[in-house]
Design an enzyme around this catalytic site. Sequence first.
Site, PDB file in Angstrom:
ATOM      1  N   GLU A   1      38.348  39.069  38.903  1.00 26.24           N
ATOM      2  CA  GLU A   1      39.440  40.022  39.126  1.00 26.24           C
ATOM      3  C   GLU A   1      40.682  39.543  38.406  1.00 26.24           C
ATOM      4  O   GLU A   1      40.826  38.352  38.150  1.00 26.24           O
ATOM      5  CB  GLU A   1      39.797  40.079  40.623  1.00 26.24           C
ATOM      6  CG  GLU A   1      38.850  40.821  41.490  1.00 26.24           C
ATOM      7  CD  GLU A   1      39.313  40.756  42.951  1.00 26.24           C
ATOM      8  OE1 GLU A   1      40.438  41.192  43.251  1.00 26.24           O
ATOM      9  OE2 GLU A   1      38.535  40.239  43.781  1.00 26.24           O
TER      10      GLU A   1
ATOM     11  N   LYS B   1      44.419  38.253  38.445  1.00 21.10           N
ATOM     12  CA  LYS B   1      45.278  37.614  39.439  1.00 21.10           C
ATOM     13  C   LYS B   1      46.675  38.196  39.277  1.00 21.10           C
ATOM     14  O   LYS B   1      47.313  38.038  38.244  1.00 21.10           O
ATOM     15  CB  LYS B   1      45.315  36.097  39.233  1.00 21.10           C
ATOM     16  CG  LYS B   1      46.180  35.401  40.281  1.00 21.10           C
ATOM     17  CD  LYS B   1      46.104  33.898  40.145  1.00 21.10           C
ATOM     18  CE  LYS B   1      46.697  33.202  41.362  1.00 21.10           C
ATOM     19  NZ  LYS B   1      48.103  33.509  41.600  1.00 21.10           N
TER      20      LYS B   1
ATOM     21  N   ARG C   1      51.796  38.330  48.422  1.00 26.99           N
ATOM     22  CA  ARG C   1      50.588  38.530  49.217  1.00 26.99           C
ATOM     23  C   ARG C   1      50.941  39.323  50.463  1.00 26.99           C
ATOM     24  O   ARG C   1      51.958  39.038  51.104  1.00 26.99           O
ATOM     25  CB  ARG C   1      50.039  37.158  49.612  1.00 26.99           C
ATOM     26  CG  ARG C   1      48.716  37.170  50.351  1.00 26.99           C
ATOM     27  CD  ARG C   1      47.606  37.312  49.365  1.00 26.99           C
ATOM     28  NE  ARG C   1      46.281  37.282  49.958  1.00 26.99           N
ATOM     29  CZ  ARG C   1      45.534  36.190  50.098  1.00 26.99           C
ATOM     30  NH1 ARG C   1      46.022  35.010  49.750  1.00 26.99           N
ATOM     31  NH2 ARG C   1      44.317  36.271  50.588  1.00 26.99           N
TER      32      ARG C   1
ATOM     33  N   ARG D   1      52.800  36.412  53.936  1.00 23.42           N
ATOM     34  CA  ARG D   1      52.042  35.169  54.151  1.00 23.42           C
ATOM     35  C   ARG D   1      52.531  34.371  55.320  1.00 23.42           C
ATOM     36  O   ARG D   1      51.793  33.625  55.926  1.00 23.42           O
ATOM     37  CB  ARG D   1      52.231  34.288  52.917  1.00 23.42           C
ATOM     38  CG  ARG D   1      51.162  34.442  51.942  1.00 23.42           C
ATOM     39  CD  ARG D   1      51.535  33.595  50.792  1.00 23.42           C
ATOM     40  NE  ARG D   1      50.990  32.277  51.007  1.00 23.42           N
ATOM     41  CZ  ARG D   1      50.313  31.641  50.086  1.00 23.42           C
ATOM     42  NH1 ARG D   1      50.116  32.201  48.930  1.00 23.42           N
ATOM     43  NH2 ARG D   1      49.844  30.464  50.319  1.00 23.42           N
TER      44      ARG D   1
ATOM     45  N   GLU E   1      48.020  42.549  47.367  1.00 24.03           N
ATOM     46  CA  GLU E   1      49.231  42.025  46.742  1.00 24.03           C
ATOM     47  C   GLU E   1      50.213  43.169  46.500  1.00 24.03           C
ATOM     48  O   GLU E   1      49.815  44.245  46.052  1.00 24.03           O
ATOM     49  CB  GLU E   1      48.797  41.408  45.390  1.00 24.03           C
ATOM     50  CG  GLU E   1      49.765  40.471  44.779  1.00 24.03           C
ATOM     51  CD  GLU E   1      49.544  39.014  45.208  1.00 24.03           C
ATOM     52  OE1 GLU E   1      48.628  38.719  46.007  1.00 24.03           O
ATOM     53  OE2 GLU E   1      50.339  38.181  44.749  1.00 24.03           O
TER      54      GLU E   1
ATOM     55  N   ARG F   1      41.774  26.984  52.227  1.00 25.96           N
ATOM     56  CA  ARG F   1      41.748  26.962  50.770  1.00 25.96           C
ATOM     57  C   ARG F   1      40.428  26.320  50.381  1.00 25.96           C
ATOM     58  O   ARG F   1      40.235  25.119  50.533  1.00 25.96           O
ATOM     59  CB  ARG F   1      42.903  26.120  50.234  1.00 25.96           C
ATOM     60  CG  ARG F   1      43.016  26.133  48.739  1.00 25.96           C
ATOM     61  CD  ARG F   1      43.783  24.938  48.268  1.00 25.96           C
ATOM     62  NE  ARG F   1      45.208  25.027  48.502  1.00 25.96           N
ATOM     63  CZ  ARG F   1      46.045  25.740  47.756  1.00 25.96           C
ATOM     64  NH1 ARG F   1      45.600  26.448  46.733  1.00 25.96           N
ATOM     65  NH2 ARG F   1      47.328  25.726  48.001  1.00 25.96           N
TER      66      ARG F   1
ATOM     67  N   LYS G   1      41.154  30.123  41.140  1.00 26.30           N
ATOM     68  CA  LYS G   1      42.162  30.826  40.356  1.00 26.30           C
ATOM     69  C   LYS G   1      42.297  30.188  38.987  1.00 26.30           C
ATOM     70  O   LYS G   1      42.201  28.973  38.848  1.00 26.30           O
ATOM     71  CB  LYS G   1      43.494  30.853  41.101  1.00 26.30           C
ATOM     72  CG  LYS G   1      44.052  29.493  41.419  1.00 26.30           C
ATOM     73  CD  LYS G   1      45.236  29.578  42.360  1.00 26.30           C
ATOM     74  CE  LYS G   1      45.709  28.169  42.690  1.00 26.30           C
ATOM     75  NZ  LYS G   1      46.673  28.097  43.771  1.00 26.30           N
TER      76      LYS G   1
HETATM   77  P1  AMP Z   1      48.504  30.655  44.421  1.00 25.90           P
HETATM   78  O1  AMP Z   1      49.567  31.385  45.187  1.00 25.90           O
HETATM   79  O2  AMP Z   1      48.922  30.247  43.059  1.00 25.90           O
HETATM   80  O3  AMP Z   1      47.881  29.562  45.265  1.00 25.90           O
HETATM   81  O4  AMP Z   1      47.301  31.673  44.167  1.00 25.90           O
HETATM   82  C1  AMP Z   1      46.671  32.343  45.203  1.00 25.90           C
HETATM   83  C2  AMP Z   1      47.365  33.653  45.381  1.00 25.90           C
HETATM   84  O5  AMP Z   1      47.032  34.546  44.347  1.00 25.90           O
HETATM   85  C3  AMP Z   1      46.944  34.402  46.595  1.00 25.90           C
HETATM   86  O6  AMP Z   1      47.611  33.932  47.732  1.00 25.90           O
HETATM   87  C4  AMP Z   1      47.359  35.821  46.278  1.00 25.90           C
HETATM   88  O7  AMP Z   1      48.696  36.064  46.681  1.00 25.90           O
HETATM   89  C5  AMP Z   1      47.343  35.861  44.775  1.00 25.90           C
HETATM   90  N1  AMP Z   1      46.405  36.802  44.174  1.00 25.90           N
HETATM   91  C6  AMP Z   1      46.705  37.558  43.120  1.00 25.90           C
HETATM   92  N2  AMP Z   1      45.681  38.324  42.763  1.00 25.90           N
HETATM   93  C7  AMP Z   1      44.663  38.067  43.624  1.00 25.90           C
HETATM   94  C8  AMP Z   1      43.324  38.554  43.772  1.00 25.90           C
HETATM   95  N3  AMP Z   1      42.813  39.458  42.932  1.00 25.90           N
HETATM   96  N4  AMP Z   1      42.578  38.048  44.777  1.00 25.90           N
HETATM   97  C9  AMP Z   1      43.097  37.116  45.625  1.00 25.90           C
HETATM   98  N5  AMP Z   1      44.338  36.620  45.529  1.00 25.90           N
HETATM   99  C10 AMP Z   1      45.129  37.082  44.536  1.00 25.90           C
END
Ligand code: AMP
Length: 553
Positions: free
Chosen positions: A244, A246, A251, A266, A297, A412, A418
């Site tokens: 998908e 990102k 969130r 969050r 999101e 996590r 990611k």
């Molecule tokens: P990070 O905040 O860098 O730890 O990355 C994880 C975050 O990516 C999640 O908490 C979501 O807010 C965001 N995110 C963006 N796109 C997606 C997606 N397609 N699926 C899940 N999380 C996503």
Amino acid sequence: MGKDSLLHNFAETAERVAATTKKLEKAALLGAYLREQNDEDLARAARYFAGQQFALKDARTTNVGSSVLRDALSEVTGASVEELRPRYVRLGDAGEVAYEVLREYKREALQPTITLAETESLISQLSELRGTKNKRALLTSVLARATALEAKYLVKLLLGDLRIGLKEGLVEDSIARAFETPLAEVAQANMMLGDIGETAVRARRAELHSISMRLFRPLKFMLATAAADLDDIARTMPAEFYVEDKFDGIRAQAHVEAGRVALYSRTMDEVTHRFPELEAPLATLATLAADVILDGEIVPARGPEILPFTELQKRLGRKTVSEELLRATPVVFIAYDLLYASGRMLIDEPLELRRRLLEELVTDEEGTLRLSRARRADSIATLDAEFDAARGRGNEGLMIKDPRSSYKPGRRGREWLKLKRAIATLDVVVTAVEVGHGKRRHLLSDYTFAVRRSEEDPELLNVGKAYSGLTDAELAELTEWFRQHTLQEFAHGRVRTVEPQIILEVTFDRVQESKRHKSGYALRFPRILRLREDKTVAEIDTLEAVRRLAENG
Ligand code: AMP
């Protein structure tokens, strides 16, 4: 069942729990204590043993730092701050210092009088008071009538960690034992209620099985781990996986039933009023399914065009959302998971099924409520091109998900990976700060930072030190914060260990093995990318992530 339990008894139990290293024994001691409490004190004690001042779902904070506690202690005992300082260094725990100092200042004559109910009221008053002065005055008046043992645990609780080797999981275990309920039921209820206190009370009443997921009670969010590189993805994912985009937004969890829509952030705060344009599109879901909880999101977008995250930041600063702001910075909700639909809890179902149901509910890929498209891939060969395409669409990178995975709130794991930039990043917490050089010589601008030992073990291990990446305004604000939340000062305050609460996202050229830091690793050329105010220390990266990055060169 006892009436109005005393903090003193709580503290005595905590001391006994601290004295054994055996988990079983800890759980048994705690279970026996919890069984004795009336409902209200049971709820309070369960929260406090888990190191929580409020229920998790409750967004309030007391924001009491170690320096205000130290000042209050100094006022109560007459011991100067200079006298106190070496004790913090020697004992390494503000609660132990309070205990030692109060005992020395001959306060044995005091009888323990503080109840758990008063403790709760103190905490809630502290969350309402503004300004260090007011907080200090209140703390001084409470510490003045506290015994050494009461003060020890008040201080520990206000700093958010009792340090007696109890984690929330072990409190759940004790509740399960105390009220003869399966641990899995307790853990599930705690996750859904967002309150270990209420969970304990319901466990005693044997009501846990009746707690199903309820609307308008947000769940914790599932988190992702950074993939070191494409091979890491190939090694971790099954033969087929989802890819998908990102999205770089906020969130959010959307709860929808006929006549009511709520969005939660969050931090579990309700943010619906900030995004009025999302309400009507989300409300239409109620015509398709009885009740719905979506994970997704909130992203700034105009039609199909995704706008930069900075556009959204403009909107976040405002209290009221004017028509003009709505026009200037429109947002959309991009749904990527379905946690609940028509009375059916879906988090234990595989992602594959959750997606299939989600795709029946949300079909539009360009509207105000839109679906995050998930492509099925069976090799990493196309991921480079997909990454570039996602960036081309204005998104941050890719999310790779295991179709078999259940939704694990607050965890996590490696079932969601990611891929953010060509470079890897880590979420770390600042543990020590130092004054800078040149024009930054008046600012605490050099940060030592740490990761957690593991998901289960919150011990913090330093991995590096970074000097650059934040703006002067951010540094000025942080400098003030660090002064208020200093644990120990060295070199006349030029170097300080600080409360581990400030989360940074850092990048670096490479991870190397090194003896310089306790983690056994060091980052080469670390740079701060941004402050992660949306994250807590429980959500930072672990030593395992660092190890993988090192192995991948
Ligand atoms: P990070 O905040 O860098 O730890 O990355 C994880 C975050 O990516 C999640 O908490 C979501 O807010 C965001 N995110 C963006 N796109 C997606 C997606 N397609 N699926 C899940 N999380 C996503």
